[in-house]
Design a protein around this motif. Structure first.
Motif, mmCIF file in Angstrom:
data_model
loop_
_atom_site.group_PDB
_atom_site.id
_atom_site.type_symbol
_atom_site.label_atom_id
_atom_site.label_comp_id
_atom_site.label_asym_id
_atom_site.label_seq_id
_atom_site.Cartn_x
_atom_site.Cartn_y
_atom_site.Cartn_z
ATOM 1 N N VAL A 42 100.752 -160.346 84.566
ATOM 2 C CA VAL A 42 100.888 -161.645 84.893
ATOM 3 C C VAL A 42 102.141 -162.101 85.733
ATOM 4 N N GLN A 43 102.908 -161.308 85.837
ATOM 5 C CA GLN A 43 104.166 -161.496 86.904
ATOM 6 C C GLN A 43 103.570 -161.451 88.161
ATOM 7 N N HIS A 44 102.706 -160.843 88.596
ATOM 8 C CA HIS A 44 102.124 -160.721 89.792
ATOM 9 C C HIS A 44 101.458 -162.012 90.403
ATOM 10 N N TRP A 45 101.173 -163.005 89.294
ATOM 11 C CA TRP A 45 100.726 -164.231 89.658
ATOM 12 C C TRP A 45 101.430 -165.150 90.461
ATOM 13 N N LEU A 46 103.015 -164.675 90.731
ATOM 14 C CA LEU A 46 103.695 -165.270 91.258
ATOM 15 C C LEU A 46 104.112 -164.783 92.799
ATOM 16 N N LEU A 47 103.242 -163.818 93.316
ATOM 17 C CA LEU A 47 103.215 -163.513 94.383
ATOM 18 C C LEU A 47 102.668 -164.202 95.497
ATOM 19 N N PRO A 48 103.412 -164.243 96.931
ATOM 20 C CA PRO A 48 102.580 -165.231 97.956
ATOM 21 C C PRO A 48 101.360 -164.826 98.121
ATOM 22 N N CYS A 49 100.868 -163.809 97.959
ATOM 23 C CA CYS A 49 99.198 -163.586 98.239
ATOM 24 C C CYS A 49 98.331 -164.427 97.325
ATOM 25 N N CYS A 50 98.784 -164.608 96.105
ATOM 26 C CA CYS A 50 97.847 -165.660 95.202
ATOM 27 C C CYS A 50 97.733 -166.794 95.727
ATOM 28 N N THR A 51 98.200 -167.279 96.518
ATOM 29 C CA THR A 51 97.878 -168.752 97.283
ATOM 30 C C THR A 51 96.648 -168.665 98.058
ATOM 31 N N ARG A 52 95.868 -167.407 98.226
ATOM 32 C CA ARG A 52 94.775 -167.365 98.979
ATOM 33 C C ARG A 52 93.535 -167.153 97.996
ATOM 34 N N TYR A 53 93.739 -167.459 96.866
ATOM 35 C CA TYR A 53 92.767 -167.390 95.599
ATOM 36 C C TYR A 53 92.662 -168.508 95.030
ATOM 37 N N PRO A 54 91.461 -168.849 94.097
ATOM 38 C CA PRO A 54 91.401 -170.060 93.450
ATOM 39 C C PRO A 54 91.710 -169.454 91.794
ATOM 40 N N GLY A 55 92.016 -168.184 91.637
ATOM 41 C CA GLY A 55 92.443 -167.830 90.360
ATOM 42 C C GLY A 55 92.886 -166.208 90.661
ATOM 43 N N MET A 56 93.484 -165.883 89.384
ATOM 44 C CA MET A 56 94.077 -164.550 89.407
ATOM 45 C C MET A 56 93.571 -163.836 87.942
ATOM 46 N N HIS A 57 93.617 -162.843 87.965
ATOM 47 C CA HIS A 57 93.255 -162.304 86.624
ATOM 48 C C HIS A 57 93.950 -160.758 86.252
ATOM 49 N N VAL A 58 94.148 -160.354 85.073
ATOM 50 C CA VAL A 58 94.664 -159.162 84.656
ATOM 51 C C VAL A 58 93.802 -158.697 83.787
ATOM 52 N N SER A 59 93.127 -157.414 83.951
ATOM 53 C CA SER A 59 91.992 -156.702 83.225
ATOM 54 C C SER A 59 92.809 -155.866 82.165
ATOM 55 N N ARG A 60 92.196 -155.928 80.929
ATOM 56 C CA ARG A 60 92.913 -155.113 79.921
ATOM 57 C C ARG A 60 91.877 -154.474 78.840
ATOM 58 N N THR A 61 92.076 -153.480 78.375
ATOM 59 C CA THR A 61 91.174 -152.938 77.080
ATOM 60 C C THR A 61 91.645 -153.293 75.737
ATOM 61 N N PRO A 62 90.706 -154.136 75.003
ATOM 62 C CA PRO A 62 91.426 -154.670 73.759
ATOM 63 C C PRO A 62 91.505 -153.394 73.075
ATOM 64 N N ARG A 63 92.694 -153.522 72.183
ATOM 65 C CA ARG A 63 93.181 -152.586 71.286
ATOM 66 C C ARG A 63 92.897 -153.234 69.617
ATOM 67 N N TRP A 64 92.389 -154.175 69.558
ATOM 68 C CA TRP A 64 92.313 -154.677 68.325
ATOM 69 C C TRP A 64 90.858 -154.737 67.616
ATOM 70 N N GLY A 65 90.225 -154.010 68.435
ATOM 71 C CA GLY A 65 88.941 -153.447 67.652
ATOM 72 C C GLY A 65 87.668 -154.577 67.475
ATOM 73 N N ASP A 66 86.732 -154.383 66.803
ATOM 74 C CA ASP A 66 85.695 -155.420 66.752
ATOM 75 C C ASP A 66 85.988 -156.605 65.767
ATOM 76 N N VAL A 67 86.301 -157.635 66.176
ATOM 77 C CA VAL A 67 86.733 -158.813 65.331
ATOM 78 C C VAL A 67 85.855 -159.762 64.943
ATOM 79 N N GLN A 68 84.660 -159.528 65.510
ATOM 80 C CA GLN A 68 83.345 -160.702 65.370
ATOM 81 C C GLN A 68 83.281 -161.202 63.891
ATOM 82 N N HIS A 69 83.293 -160.576 63.045
ATOM 83 C CA HIS A 69 83.220 -160.898 61.754
ATOM 84 C C HIS A 69 84.147 -161.807 61.303
ATOM 85 N N HIS A 70 85.474 -161.462 61.771
ATOM 86 C CA HIS A 70 86.708 -162.370 61.484
ATOM 87 C C HIS A 70 86.495 -163.707 62.083
#
Length: 253
Positions: free
Chosen positions: A32-60
């Motif tokens: 998310v720190q890269h959201w502060l880079l000047p290149c982000c001004t050229r996009y309507p949004g930014m994202h960071v992809s992650r692999t969930p490490r908390w498992g299936d929590v649907q029932h919770h």
């Protein structure tokens, strides 16, 4: 420091060299720190992809919904004006807000790693958004269960910005601006008429951190066109609820 264009219509697909004509609407970043880079001004949004490490929590999450937990919780407001330049003061405020956000989840059998992730996300993403928008009056933070009520129509947010994380199920869907019929969008046309090419709908993955610029975000490129994913149901017909963290900036000073 490295930020890369995304080349797939899901945020979990392959990442390769910059390819402007093939990229999705948001800039894929390593943190998310890269959201502060000047290149982000050229996009309507930014994202960071992650692999969930908390498992299936649907029932919770479904249990939270059935018991009405989080339903009546008011959003947390974190003062940014006059604190964004004071890192310690802002960090203390974010830490207190994060603890209040996760408090309803304690002692319910929710995986501890998920609670800790939400706590960390609220603080880290909140601090980054505050640095990005130091003239924001405040951050509005809310942890909620999304069920029947969702934003099913393609739209742009009529405020400054939102960071959003979906902890189970599919995340926010979004479009490149060149795949939008803005005449239909502005006149509240049907979803099928707003999208020019239905095969080019991009989706944030479970646990991804998405930053969406609203129409009042400063700069020439803003107003990410997006909507909630279609509702999903269990085999017994019951709705599959989603747990979501939102960090909003409504106004700038």
């Amino acid at each position: 420091v490295h930020a890369r264009e995304h080349q797939s219509n899901t945020m979990e697909g392959p990442i390769g060299p910059p390819s402007e004509h093939r990229a999705g609407p948001t800039l894929a970043c390593d943190s998310v720190q890269h959201w502060l880079l000047p290149c982000c001004t050229r996009y309507p949004g930014m994202h960071v992809s992650r692999t969930p490490r908390w498992g299936d929590v649907q029932h919770h999450v479904d249990s939270l919904a059935s018991h009405g937990i989080l339903k009546s919780k008011k959003p947390m407001h974190v003062q940014v004006a006059n604190t964004a330049s004071n890192n310690q003061l802002l960090a203390t405020s974010l830490s207190k807000s994060a603890e209040t956000l996760v408090a309803p989840l304690l002692n319910l059998g929710m995986p501890g790693c998920l609670i800790e992730q939400i706590r960390e996300d609220a603080q880290e993403v909140g601090a980054t958004v505050a640095k990005m928008l130091p003239t924001a009056q405040r951050l509005t933070m809310k942890l909620e269960v999304m069920g029947e009520a969702n934003c099913s129509k393609w739209h742009r947010d009529n405020y400054v910005a939102r960071a959003i994380i979906t902890y189970n199920g599919r995340g926010t869907e979004m479009l490149r601006h060149d795949n939008v019929n803005f005449g239909e969008l502005e006149n509240r046309g049907s979803n099928s008429h707003i999208v020019c090419d239905g095969s080019q709908i991009f989706t944030a993955g479970t646990g991804d951190i998405l930053f969406m610029k609203g129409v009042t975000f400063p700069g020439d490129v803003n107003g990410l066109v997006h909507k909630s994913p279609d509702k999903r149901y269990h085999a017994n017909g019951k709705l599959m609820n989603r747990l979501i963290l939102k960090i909003d900036v409504k106004k700038l000073s």
